[in-house]
Design an enzyme around this catalytic site. Structure first.
Site, PDB file in Angstrom:
ATOM      1  N   SER A  16     -22.025  -1.984  56.760  1.00 14.15           N
ATOM      2  CA  SER A  16     -23.247  -2.778  56.596  1.00 14.15           C
ATOM      3  C   SER A  16     -22.997  -4.275  56.679  1.00 14.15           C
ATOM      4  O   SER A  16     -23.930  -5.055  56.884  1.00 14.15           O
ATOM      5  CB  SER A  16     -23.927  -2.432  55.257  1.00 14.15           C
ATOM      6  OG  SER A  16     -23.017  -2.596  54.182  1.00 14.15           O
ATOM      7  N   ASP A  71     -22.648   7.234  50.518  1.00 18.88           N
ATOM      8  CA  ASP A  71     -21.750   6.742  49.466  1.00 18.88           C
ATOM      9  C   ASP A  71     -20.458   7.543  49.631  1.00 18.88           C
ATOM     10  O   ASP A  71     -20.453   8.766  49.424  1.00 18.88           O
ATOM     11  CB  ASP A  71     -22.394   6.983  48.101  1.00 18.88           C
ATOM     12  CG  ASP A  71     -21.511   6.515  46.948  1.00 18.88           C
ATOM     13  OD1 ASP A  71     -20.284   6.407  47.131  1.00 18.88           O
ATOM     14  OD2 ASP A  71     -22.062   6.274  45.854  1.00 18.88           O
ATOM     15  N   TYR A 163      -7.419  -2.719  42.348  1.00 19.48           N
ATOM     16  CA  TYR A 163      -7.496  -2.867  43.804  1.00 19.48           C
ATOM     17  C   TYR A 163      -6.102  -2.679  44.424  1.00 19.48           C
ATOM     18  O   TYR A 163      -5.941  -1.937  45.399  1.00 19.48           O
ATOM     19  CB  TYR A 163      -8.051  -4.255  44.122  1.00 19.48           C
ATOM     20  CG  TYR A 163      -8.224  -4.535  45.586  1.00 19.48           C
ATOM     21  CD1 TYR A 163      -9.334  -4.069  46.283  1.00 19.48           C
ATOM     22  CD2 TYR A 163      -7.287  -5.296  46.287  1.00 19.48           C
ATOM     23  CE1 TYR A 163      -9.500  -4.344  47.637  1.00 19.48           C
ATOM     24  CE2 TYR A 163      -7.444  -5.573  47.630  1.00 19.48           C
ATOM     25  CZ  TYR A 163      -8.559  -5.092  48.299  1.00 19.48           C
ATOM     26  OH  TYR A 163      -8.711  -5.363  49.642  1.00 19.48           O
ATOM     27  N   LYS A 167      -4.942   0.315  47.040  1.00 17.89           N
ATOM     28  CA  LYS A 167      -4.466   0.031  48.398  1.00 17.89           C
ATOM     29  C   LYS A 167      -3.025   0.540  48.592  1.00 17.89           C
ATOM     30  O   LYS A 167      -2.681   1.029  49.678  1.00 17.89           O
ATOM     31  CB  LYS A 167      -4.571  -1.470  48.688  1.00 17.89           C
ATOM     32  CG  LYS A 167      -6.003  -1.979  48.763  1.00 17.89           C
ATOM     33  CD  LYS A 167      -6.771  -1.341  49.915  1.00 17.89           C
ATOM     34  CE  LYS A 167      -8.173  -1.888  50.068  1.00 17.89           C
ATOM     35  NZ  LYS A 167      -8.926  -1.255  51.167  1.00 17.89           N
TER      36      LYS A 167
HETATM   37  N1  LIG Z   1     -11.793  -9.652  53.232  1.00 19.40           N
HETATM   38  C1  LIG Z   1     -10.467  -9.605  53.078  1.00 19.40           C
HETATM   39  O1  LIG Z   1      -9.775 -10.640  53.017  1.00 19.40           O
HETATM   40  C2  LIG Z   1      -9.757  -8.296  53.006  1.00 19.40           C
HETATM   41  C3  LIG Z   1      -8.361  -8.321  52.899  1.00 19.40           C
HETATM   42  C4  LIG Z   1      -7.675  -7.121  52.832  1.00 19.40           C
HETATM   43  C5  LIG Z   1      -8.359  -5.927  52.902  1.00 19.40           C
HETATM   44  N2  LIG Z   1      -9.711  -5.923  52.997  1.00 19.40           N
HETATM   45  C6  LIG Z   1     -10.391  -4.630  53.030  1.00 19.40           C
HETATM   46  O2  LIG Z   1     -11.287  -4.569  54.114  1.00 19.40           O
HETATM   47  C7  LIG Z   1     -12.390  -3.725  53.771  1.00 19.40           C
HETATM   48  C8  LIG Z   1     -13.691  -4.474  53.964  1.00 19.40           C
HETATM   49  O3  LIG Z   1     -13.666  -5.633  53.162  1.00 19.40           O
HETATM   50  P1  LIG Z   1     -14.758  -6.789  53.300  1.00 19.40           P
HETATM   51  O4  LIG Z   1     -14.093  -8.036  52.887  1.00 19.40           O
HETATM   52  O5  LIG Z   1     -15.433  -6.687  54.611  1.00 19.40           O
HETATM   53  O6  LIG Z   1     -15.751  -6.360  52.127  1.00 19.40           O
HETATM   54  P2  LIG Z   1     -17.346  -6.465  51.956  1.00 19.40           P
HETATM   55  O7  LIG Z   1     -17.893  -7.595  52.749  1.00 19.40           O
HETATM   56  O8  LIG Z   1     -17.552  -6.431  50.485  1.00 19.40           O
HETATM   57  O9  LIG Z   1     -17.839  -5.082  52.578  1.00 19.40           O
HETATM   58  C9  LIG Z   1     -17.533  -3.888  51.927  1.00 19.40           C
HETATM   59  C10 LIG Z   1     -18.264  -2.750  52.603  1.00 19.40           C
HETATM   60  O10 LIG Z   1     -17.979  -1.542  51.866  1.00 19.40           O
HETATM   61  C11 LIG Z   1     -19.196  -0.866  51.641  1.00 19.40           C
HETATM   62  N3  LIG Z   1     -19.154  -0.032  50.445  1.00 19.40           N
HETATM   63  C12 LIG Z   1     -18.907  -0.399  49.169  1.00 19.40           C
HETATM   64  N4  LIG Z   1     -18.993   0.667  48.345  1.00 19.40           N
HETATM   65  C13 LIG Z   1     -19.302   1.726  49.131  1.00 19.40           C
HETATM   66  C14 LIG Z   1     -19.521   3.101  48.878  1.00 19.40           C
HETATM   67  N5  LIG Z   1     -19.452   3.613  47.639  1.00 19.40           N
HETATM   68  N6  LIG Z   1     -19.827   3.907  49.919  1.00 19.40           N
HETATM   69  C15 LIG Z   1     -19.919   3.413  51.177  1.00 19.40           C
HETATM   70  N7  LIG Z   1     -19.712   2.119  51.489  1.00 19.40           N
HETATM   71  C16 LIG Z   1     -19.406   1.295  50.467  1.00 19.40           C
HETATM   72  C17 LIG Z   1     -20.245  -1.967  51.553  1.00 19.40           C
HETATM   73  O11 LIG Z   1     -21.523  -1.469  51.929  1.00 19.40           O
HETATM   74  P3  LIG Z   1     -22.713  -1.066  50.924  1.00 19.40           P
HETATM   75  O12 LIG Z   1     -22.676  -2.018  49.790  1.00 19.40           O
HETATM   76  O13 LIG Z   1     -23.895  -1.192  51.836  1.00 19.40           O
HETATM   77  O14 LIG Z   1     -22.428   0.349  50.558  1.00 19.40           O
HETATM   78  C18 LIG Z   1     -19.755  -2.936  52.625  1.00 19.40           C
HETATM   79  O15 LIG Z   1     -20.261  -2.552  53.891  1.00 19.40           O
HETATM   80  C19 LIG Z   1     -12.156  -3.269  52.331  1.00 19.40           C
HETATM   81  O16 LIG Z   1     -11.502  -2.022  52.318  1.00 19.40           O
HETATM   82  C20 LIG Z   1     -11.228  -4.340  51.804  1.00 19.40           C
HETATM   83  O17 LIG Z   1     -10.438  -3.875  50.738  1.00 19.40           O
HETATM   84  C21 LIG Z   1     -10.438  -7.075  53.048  1.00 19.40           C
END
Ligand SMILES: NC(=O)c1ccc[n+]([C@@H]2O[C@H](COP(=O)([O-])OP(=O)(O)OC[C@H]3O[C@@H](n4cnc5c(N)ncnc54)[C@H](OP(=O)(O)O)[C@@H]3O)[C@@H](O)[C@H]2O)c1
Length: 259
Positions: A16, A71, A163, A167
């Site tokens: 999303s 979910d 977290y 991971k």
């Molecule tokens: N940003 C970074 O620097 C970074 C670094 C390392 C790893 N990551 C990883 O990359 C991934 C995405 O991170 P992001 O930064 O893009 O986070 P984000 O902007 O918070 O997006 C998280 C996504 O996960 C979805 N989500 C949360 N709970 C959910 C559930 N129960 N069921 C289905 N969907 C769910 C949310 O959608 P809804 O709320 O609509 O469900 C949203 O689309 C994560 O796994 C994060 O740990 C990110």
């Protein structure tokens, strides 16, 4: 010239907003049809982004798209997601287990419900979605499961214990599953950003200012890395935990060597 993922179908969880949306669009630009899964279907929440918007953006790129509310912690919803994908497109070639959450609080103060939720979304969600796509991928004798980790799987920062633990477990799960399905044609790998990526969720969680975000990365490297990884067969690359920049370096080396 045909795109690398032409006629392939990819499910992306957490599609999303943030990396999930960016990677969905990158896979679509590489030729894939996209099943965009997450919980948010209506705008107006604390964070921008709905799965319907991602679906529309993929469609605007000329690919087929399907938004499915799911979910990932709920087994029946995950099973329904996979069935809807198969009903709509007939196959699943790629699963990106991207959905993720974090709560930043010291262990001593962390309500156990919050610990459980982080582990449920990040780890249980990854396991449930992987289990759900395995039968159809096994039957077809091909597929790519891409899990998403973080530098915090290897480096500890106070407040991020749940977290980090989730991971680190995803990384081990990746290698274990890759071993179990070896020989089936299914690649299981784990991709992580080498740098903090500027996304809606992380900005909201950390309340980071523009100055704080000066050294944050764009979604670009993860977009390019996931599109490349999704196109590699299991015979070429499986059971690996790899940083986006590292993978892009390997890709460029292969391209420059003409292999
Ligand atoms: N940003 C970074 O620097 C970074 C670094 C390392 C790893 N990551 C990883 O990359 C991934 C995405 O991170 P992001 O930064 O893009 O986070 P984000 O902007 O918070 O997006 C998280 C996504 O996960 C979805 N989500 C949360 N709970 C959910 C559930 N129960 N069921 C289905 N969907 C769910 C949310 O959608 P809804 O709320 O609509 O469900 C949203 O689309 C994560 O796994 C994060 O740990 C990110």
């Amino acid at each position: 010239m045909a795109e690398a993922l032409e006629r392939k179908v990819a499910i992306v969880t957490g599609a999303s907003r943030g990396l999930g949306r960016a990677m969905s669009l990158a896979l679509a630009r590489a030729g894939a049809d996209i099943v965009a899964a997450a919980r948010t279907t209506e705008p107006g929440g604390p964070l921008p982004g709905t799965i319907g918007e991602t679906e529309a953006q993929v469609t605007a790129l000329g690919r087929r798209a399907l938004a499915v509310q799911c979910d990932v912690t709920k087994e029946e919803q995950v099973q329904a997601l996979v069935q809807e994908a198969l009903d709509a497109f007939g196959r699943i070639d790629v699963l990106v287990n991207n959905a993720g959450v974090a709560f930043v609080v010291p262990v001593a103060e962390m309500p156990i419900k919050r610990w459980d939720l982080v582990l449920a979304v990040n780890l249980r969600g990854t396991v449930l979605c992987s289990q759900a796509v395995l039968p159809s991928m096994t039957e077809r004798g091909s597929g790519a499961i891409i899990n998403i980790s973080s530098m915090l799987a290897r480096r500890s920062v106070p407040g991020w214990a749940a977290y980090s633990a989730s991971k680190a477990a995803i990384e081990r799960f990746t290698v274990s599953l890759a071993q179990e399905v070896s020989g089936s044609g299914i690649a299981v790998n784990c991709l992580l950003p080498a740098a903090t990526v500027d996304t809606e969720g992380l900005s909201y969680l950390t309340r980071a200012s523009e100055t704080d975000k000066a050294d944050w990365a764009t979604t670009g490297p993860m977009e390019r890395a996931v599109a490349y990884l999704a196109g590699l067969g299991a015979e070429a690359f499986t059971g690996q935990v790899v940083m986006d920049q590292e993978l892009l370096g390997w890709r460029d080396l292969h391209v420059s060597q003409g292999s």
